[in-house]
Write a protein that holds these residues in place. Structure first.
Motif, PDB file in Angstrom:
ATOM      1  N   ALA A   9     -30.506 -17.048  24.963  1.00 45.62           N
ATOM      2  CA  ALA A   9     -30.805 -16.417  26.237  1.00 45.62           C
ATOM      3  C   ALA A   9     -31.230 -17.459  27.245  1.00 45.62           C
ATOM      4  CB  ALA A   9     -31.913 -15.375  26.062  1.00 45.62           C
ATOM      5  N   GLY A  10     -30.982 -17.161  28.507  1.00 48.19           N
ATOM      6  CA  GLY A  10     -31.196 -18.132  29.574  1.00 48.19           C
ATOM      7  C   GLY A  10     -32.643 -18.366  29.893  1.00 48.19           C
ATOM      8  N   SER A  14     -35.859 -15.489  32.096  1.00 43.23           N
ATOM      9  CA  SER A  14     -34.948 -14.344  32.058  1.00 43.23           C
ATOM     10  C   SER A  14     -35.511 -13.228  31.186  1.00 43.23           C
ATOM     11  CB  SER A  14     -33.576 -14.772  31.540  1.00 43.23           C
ATOM     12  OG  SER A  14     -32.977 -15.720  32.403  1.00 43.23           O
ATOM     13  N   LYS A 221     -27.948  -8.309  36.396  1.00 42.83           N
ATOM     14  CA  LYS A 221     -28.385  -9.614  35.870  1.00 42.83           C
ATOM     15  C   LYS A 221     -29.056  -9.456  34.509  1.00 42.83           C
ATOM     16  CE  LYS A 221     -29.101 -11.779  40.408  1.00 42.83           C
ATOM     17  NZ  LYS A 221     -30.119 -12.303  41.352  1.00 42.83           N
ATOM     18  N   LEU A 222     -29.847  -8.394  34.363  1.00 47.31           N
ATOM     19  CA  LEU A 222     -30.520  -8.163  33.085  1.00 47.31           C
ATOM     20  C   LEU A 222     -29.501  -7.869  31.982  1.00 47.31           C
ATOM     21  CD1 LEU A 222     -33.589  -5.963  34.126  1.00 47.31           C
ATOM     22  CD2 LEU A 222     -33.384  -8.449  34.031  1.00 47.31           C
ATOM     23  N   GLU A 224     -26.496  -9.045  31.778  1.00 43.88           N
ATOM     24  CA  GLU A 224     -25.900 -10.328  31.394  1.00 43.88           C
ATOM     25  C   GLU A 224     -26.842 -11.139  30.524  1.00 43.88           C
ATOM     26  OE1 GLU A 224     -22.764 -11.440  31.739  1.00 43.88           O
ATOM     27  OE2 GLU A 224     -22.478  -9.367  32.391  1.00 43.88           O
ATOM     28  N   THR A 225     -28.136 -11.097  30.840  1.00 41.14           N
ATOM     29  CA  THR A 225     -29.123 -11.796  30.014  1.00 41.14           C
ATOM     30  C   THR A 225     -29.128 -11.251  28.600  1.00 41.14           C
ATOM     31  OG1 THR A 225     -30.559 -12.282  31.909  1.00 41.14           O
ATOM     32  CG2 THR A 225     -31.586 -12.302  29.732  1.00 41.14           C
ATOM     33  N   THR A 228     -26.202 -12.283  26.277  1.00 38.83           N
ATOM     34  CA  THR A 228     -26.160 -13.660  25.779  1.00 38.83           C
ATOM     35  C   THR A 228     -27.307 -13.959  24.820  1.00 38.83           C
ATOM     36  OG1 THR A 228     -27.382 -14.428  27.732  1.00 38.83           O
ATOM     37  CG2 THR A 228     -24.981 -14.495  27.839  1.00 38.83           C
ATOM     38  N   ALA A 273     -34.637  -7.968  23.294  1.00 41.29           N
ATOM     39  CA  ALA A 273     -35.083  -8.459  24.609  1.00 41.29           C
ATOM     40  C   ALA A 273     -36.288  -7.676  25.102  1.00 41.29           C
ATOM     41  CB  ALA A 273     -33.934  -8.366  25.610  1.00 41.29           C
ATOM     42  N   ASP A 278     -36.075 -13.859  21.852  1.00 43.57           N
ATOM     43  CA  ASP A 278     -34.813 -14.452  22.289  1.00 43.57           C
ATOM     44  C   ASP A 278     -33.776 -14.453  21.175  1.00 43.57           C
ATOM     45  OD1 ASP A 278     -35.838 -16.337  20.598  1.00 43.57           O
ATOM     46  OD2 ASP A 278     -35.669 -18.024  21.995  1.00 43.57           O
TER      47      ASP A 278
END
Length: 328
Positions: A9-10, A14, A221-222, A224-225, A228, A273, A278
């Motif tokens: 995770a970024g 994030s 955006k969440l 996409e987080t 990943t 998440a 992570d």
């Protein structure tokens, strides 16, 4: 790298954003939905996993209220579709009409063109109308008269349905049910929660006071987080082992599909998440197993006669399938 293969995770920032926004959404929804924190959490999990949610229960327990509360807590486009026997597929997807001024056909979008679509009593519409949702939910697009139109992002369908034994309902086709990431039931509130509901809901609707706590761009955006988030090969194999077990058990005549594997993995990432981790643990997979898989399974006649539910079969599978060793 393909997001389905899982990456780190970024950063902690994030994950902190995921936790912060999800917490605000949860607080807003629980100001409307009394005494159902687990139901609220599952709804937010499906939202962050980029899936669609099916809410099934008897009338009057707050199914539509839950869907509206989640929709209203996000500052984005929201449409509500009341499914009735006379609803047409074009009412959902849209229709091409002839414009006299332009001397050409122009597309008029249907109710599906929104970030959050609340489908009320989806199983009161005919199977033909229900099927109009298939392409929308799976591919995020609509095809009308050979022309394809992209839907807004993020895009989530939150549909309510009454139990199929109730008057005037059509059972959802298996292909339709399979496109819902999870199914939840509201259940009746506890006596204390029902008293609190009478106190707070007696004069006005709590939805009137609910203000958005985030927007569609942040939610995208969440998502996409979450996609990943790191998932070890062992946990992915555990997901496949659980899914495979549903296809081989004699208690079921239809097991889970490959799409169910993807939905289980994505929802487990969202669950991790929300816990501030992570990486995904087997516990995350187990926590979502029943909501994600139960509505896709078909029991054999013998299993039904034994009064066993899909949840009972899944709990048995969890006990039987080996859990991967700890580690990442």
């Amino acid at each position: 790298m393909d997001v389905e293969s899982g990456t780190q995770a970024g950063g902690n920032d994030s994950l902190e954003l995921v936790g912060d926004v999800a917490g605000r959404i949860s607080t807003a929804m629980q100001s409307v939905i009394e005494g159902k924190p687990d139901v609220v959490t599952t709804a937010i999990t499906v939202l962050l996993a980029g899936g669609h949610l099916l809410i099934e229960d008897v009338p009057g327990v707050g199914k539509t209220m839950l869907a509206k509360a989640l929709a209203r807590s996000i500052d984005c486009s929201v449409r509500r579709i009341q499914f009735t026997p006379d609803l047409l597929p074009s009412d959902i997807t849209g229709v091409s009409v002839f414009n006299q001024d332009l001397r050409d056909f122009e597309f008029r979008p249907g109710a599906i063109f929104a970030n959050v679509v609340v489908g009320d009593e989806i199983n009161r519409a005919s199977p033909k109308t229900q099927s109009a949702m298939l392409e929308c939910m799976e591919e995020g697009q609509v095809t009308v008269d050979g022309q394809t139109y992209e839907l807004h992002k993020p895009f989530i369908v939150m549909a309510t349905q009454n139990p199929i034994e109730m008057e005037g309902t059509y059972p959802l086709p298996e292909a339709q049910r399979d496109r819902f990431m999870a199914r939840i039931s509201m259940g009746y509130p506890s006596p204390a929660a029902e008293v609190a509901m009478l106190e707070t809901h007696g004069d006005t609707s709590p939805l009137d006071d609910l203000v958005p706590v985030t927007d569609g761009e942040t939610v995208a955006k969440l998502i996409e987080t979450v996609r990943t988030l790191w998932t070890s090969p062992a946990v992915k194999q555990y997901v496949v082992d659980l899914i495979t077990a549903t296809r081989s058990t004699p208690a079921l005549r239809l097991g889970a599909s490959p799409r169910a594997s993807l939905h289980l993995l994505r929802s487990a990432r969202a669950h991790a998440a929300l816990a501030g981790r992570d990486h995904v643990l087997p516990d995350d997979v187990q926590a979502l197993l029943v909501p994600v898989l139960a509505h896709r399974l078909l029991l054999t006649g013998e299993t039904q006669l034994a009064r066993r539910t899909p949840a009972d079969v899944l709990h048995e599978i969890v006990r039987r399938v080996p859990v991967p060793a700890a580690g990442r």
